[in-house]
Design an enzyme around this catalytic site. Structure first.
Site, PDB file in Angstrom:
ATOM      1  N   HIS A 108       0.814  -1.212   0.000  1.00  0.00           N
ATOM      2  CA  HIS A 108       0.000   0.000   0.000  1.00  0.00           C
ATOM      3  C   HIS A 108       0.851   1.266   0.000  1.00  0.00           C
ATOM      4  CE1 HIS A 108       0.270  -0.220   4.546  1.00  0.00           C
ATOM      5  NE2 HIS A 108       0.278   1.100   4.419  1.00  0.00           N
ATOM      6  N   ASP A 118       1.210  -7.749   2.219  1.00  0.00           N
ATOM      7  CA  ASP A 118       1.329  -6.302   2.004  1.00  0.00           C
ATOM      8  C   ASP A 118       2.797  -5.887   1.870  1.00  0.00           C
ATOM      9  OD1 ASP A 118       0.914  -3.602   1.840  1.00  0.00           O
ATOM     10  OD2 ASP A 118      -0.332  -3.449   3.624  1.00  0.00           O
ATOM     11  N   SER A 139       4.004   2.346   8.402  1.00  0.00           N
ATOM     12  CA  SER A 139       3.747   1.386   7.330  1.00  0.00           C
ATOM     13  C   SER A 139       5.040   1.127   6.567  1.00  0.00           C
ATOM     14  CB  SER A 139       2.700   1.928   6.374  1.00  0.00           C
ATOM     15  OG  SER A 139       1.429   1.963   6.982  1.00  0.00           O
TER      16      SER A 139
END
Length: 753
Positions: free
Chosen positions: A87, A223, A658
């Protein structure tokens, strides 16, 4: 346990020193030696603080980068191979995608260096060093000086400190305030601007679970994406060039194949974006009762429109993929945040702390009373004053400017200003040239029919949600005329039908006229008229009071923060996150999300197959992945007959973390941080050791996808895989995940005790 007993326990936990507060904290690497090293070693760290952060030699910090402007990445080979989240790389993958070459859906893997794709504007930033410069910034500034004058002096000194730090070098520098502006730290950086896409799994792996599983546990999302940093011949930053060479890092992370089990030490190294752990009760209530509900309401409406149109058109799906993901991410986060704050009774807990603080002030001498006696009353006054302006801000930014046509029309205001101020033609030409490029980029990912539906949904929310006294007269008139959804839809159809800003060709013609000094086509455009009414009212009626009140809150919060540290000298305080390099540490652990349930700390490939649903795009499983699973063709990446996918730990993380490396006690990569659990999203404001968990992609699954699924084993060969058992064990005692949602009934332990 009764509610009264639970409340007392929560209040006691809030007031205890940090040593008793589990794994809360986002710590400055520079200060680990004095604040955290002993505690970290007790939890399982085998390294020293110098191994984590060093200026004089390669250390873990030299393998960590700020990826773009809002994520983290880590270097995993001596040739600049960079690992981050799927992402985080999503917008780059999207920019390279088209209906013909849909890398979002199919994935992308560069099998040679020539196939690695450049990404203009994408950067990777290393921290060279950091330094406490509080004295240089604040020394000699009088205590009673006006806030505006103080801030001017502070900014001048910050500029001087940063310039001096990098004079004569290719480095860059910035200074950030900590603890509300009571301390200041310098960060010297090295910024690389040639960062190329190397690989990304298909969205059916990289986004498996979609919005349903986002912010949730158990999680089965692969991810991750891979990039490579390129440098000039001297191994220093250089603009993109085919002649550039892969960057040779000072340090890169070896990858552990030993697996994890509960209690294992975990270190998250990254660039957390923003937290507000030291808010007062009024600040918490503003988030919980005003700001979050408004933003959730608007995004909920917008996401419904986008979802329908993206499902109906592949072109729209690709155009809006990154936008939708960004909108949905924080929409769901804010919902979880509100739930968590309510469950913790966060406002009441803050009120209890404030009562304790008032008592401490009252027991002090005249100096303490003079410094802190009125601070909480003054904060309350400012928060009450600013509340309607916060609501107006949120509805303006999320609803009115959430309509892309309105936001685009507003972006042309600077050209009108140049014309009206009779700027030199060369200056106007330069500005129009930039606007032309921006216009082309805007329409590449824009659908006017979709945006028209968004306008019909969002404009009535803006009109109804904004306090009447802060709403433009233009919009008040619209609200009076349009009293039903059908009426607003009719208004939107008329607006988009008459505007010349809904297609690139027509917008470029408007820019042609602006270049000639003719502002009339833009002034007469209904989209510009709406944007002008919204923005001018915001600037005239909302922004002045909002800014003044926020400045006062900032000043008062700085004083309150100083008081908190004076009140609790035994407590180890950490500064709120502000996109600077931080260390969070904890241990692998499951958790109990609710009474009667308990979540394991791990998920496996078995769970992906159990969730598989070919009728639901969020849970589609690629045929190749299903084949590998069916044949048990896991290569060296299996643990006890399956592939570990993700695990949870107690690290305190937030947005910006992230893509952060999750590192074991020996400094080896064991996973990539990619999310938090929904029950823990309020940790930006209040940390709950029982429920806050960061979610990590296990390196076993990442390697399995790269090697066995994608056939990109050449990338694995670049990495340094180590199989040194932790604490003498060969592998983690994982058991196959046999339930779709690995939940087991909580066992009562009282009898055993």
């Amino acid at each position: 346990m009764s509610r009264a007993v639970r409340t007392c326990a929560l209040l006691l936990a809030l007031l205890l020193p940090a040593a008793a507060r589990a794994d809360e904290g986002m710590w400055l690497p520079l200060l680990l030696k004095q604040l955290n090293e002993a505690d970290m070693r007790q939890k399982g760290l085998k390294l020293t603080a110098e191994d984590i952060y060093s200026v004089n030699r390669g250390s873990l910090k030299d393998a960590v980068v700020q990826f773009g402007g809002g994520c983290t990445g880590e270097i995993i080979s001596g040739e600049g191979l960079l690992l981050t989240n799927h992402h985080c790389g999503y917008s780059q993958i999207q920019q390279h995608s088209s209906v013909e070459n849909d890398y979002l859906t199919k994935g992308y893997w560069a099998m040679t260096r020539d196939q690695e794709l450049p990404n203009p504007g994408l950067t990777a930033t290393f921290i060279v060093r950091m330094e406490d410069v509080t004295g240089a910034v604040l020394q000699g500034i009088p205590g009673g000086i006006a806030e505006a004058e103080r801030e001017r002096t502070v900014q001048q000194r910050i500029t001087q400190v940063a310039q001096k730090a990098v004079e004569g070098t290719h480095y860059k520098a910035f200074v950030r305030p900590m603890f509300g502006g009571n301390e200041y730290y310098l960060f010297v950086t090295e910024v690389f601007e040639d960062v190329r896409l190397v690989g990304a799994p298909p969205s059916s792996i990289g986004k498996f679970g979609g919005d349903t599983d986002n912010w949730a546990w158990p999680r089965h999302t692969g991810d991750f994406s891979m990039f490579r940093i390129y440098a000039g011949p001297d191994n220093k930053p250089a603009p993109y060039s085919k002649a550039n060479k892969p960057y040779q890092p000072k340090h890169y992370l070896p990858i552990s194949m030993a697996g994890v089990q509960p209690g294992d030490f975990t270190l998250v190294f990254g660039f957390p974006g923003r937290t507000t752990e030291y808010l007062t009760s009024w600040g918490v209530d503003e988030v919980y009762a005003a700001s979050d509900p408004a933003k959730v309401k608007v995004r909920d409406a917008k996401l419904r429109v986008l979802d329908a149109d993206m499902k109906a058109s592949d072109k729209v799906r690709i155009q809006y993929a990154a936008k939708y993901a960004s909108l949905a991410n924080y929409w769901k986060k804010w919902i979880g945040e509100m739930r968590g704050l309510r469950r913790l009774d966060a406002t009441a807990r803050k009120q209890q702390q404030e009562q304790q603080f008032r008592a401490w002030v009252a027991q002090g001498d005249a100096t303490r009373k003079a410094a802190y006696g009125q601070i909480l009353d003054q904060l309350e006054q400012q928060y009450r004053l600013v509340r309607p302006y916060v609501v107006a801000r949120d509805y303006t930014t999320e609803a009115a400017l959430g309509v892309e046509l309105v936001a685009y029309a507003n972006s042309l205001q600077n050209l009108l200003d140049l014309i009206q101020n009779k700027a030199p033609q060369a200056e106007l030409a330069t500005a129009v040239g930039k606007a032309r490029t921006g216009t082309t980029n805007f329409f590449r990912n824009y659908s006017a029919p979709t945006d028209q539906k968004v306008a019909a949904a969002l404009l009535p929310l803006y009109a109804d949600g904004t306090p009447a006294e802060l709403l433009p007269d233009y919009v008040k008139t619209l609200r009076a005329k349009n009293t039903s959804p059908a009426a607003w839809a009719s208004f939107a159809a008329d607006l988009y039908g008459r505007s010349k800003l809904t297609s690139e060709a027509d917008a470029q013609k408007v820019l042609d006229e602006l270049l000639k000094g003719n502002a009339q086509p833009l002034l007469a455009d209904p989209a510009y008229q709406l944007a002008s009414a919204v923005v001018s009212t915001y600037r005239q009626k909302v922004l002045p009071t909002y800014t003044t009140a926020q400045d006062q809150i900032t000043l008062l919060q700085r004083t309150y923060m100083a008081g908190l540290r004076q009140w609790q000298p035994e407590r180890k305080f950490y500064p709120d996150a502000n996109s600077t390099l931080r260390v969070a540490y904890g241990q692998v652990a499951g958790y109990q999300p609710a009474d009667g349930t308990e979540y394991e700390y791990y998920t496996t490939l078995d769970g992906i197959m159990e969730k598989a649903d070919p009728t639901n795009p969020e849970f589609e499983v690629p045929a190749r992945l299903a084949e590998l699973y069916q044949n048990k063709d896991f290569g060296p990446y299996a643990v006890n007959g399956t592939v570990p996918v993700a695990f949870t730990a107690t690290n305190h993380t937030t947005g910006g973390n992230s893509g952060s490396p999750v590192i074991n006690g020996r400094g080896e990569l064991i996973g990539i941080n990619f999310d938090r659990n929904w029950e823990g999203t309020m940790s930006d404001i209040m940390y709950d050791p029982d429920r806050v968990r960061n979610i990590t992609l296990d390196v076993h699954y990442m390697l399995f996808v790269v090697d066995k699924f994608a056939g990109a084993g050449h990338l694995v060969k670049e990495m340094k895989l180590v199989n040194m058992p932790l604490n003498g064990r060969a592998n983690s005692p994982l058991e196959p995940n046999t339930k779709k949602q690995k939940v087991k009934v909580k066992r009562e332990k009282a009898a055993a005790l």
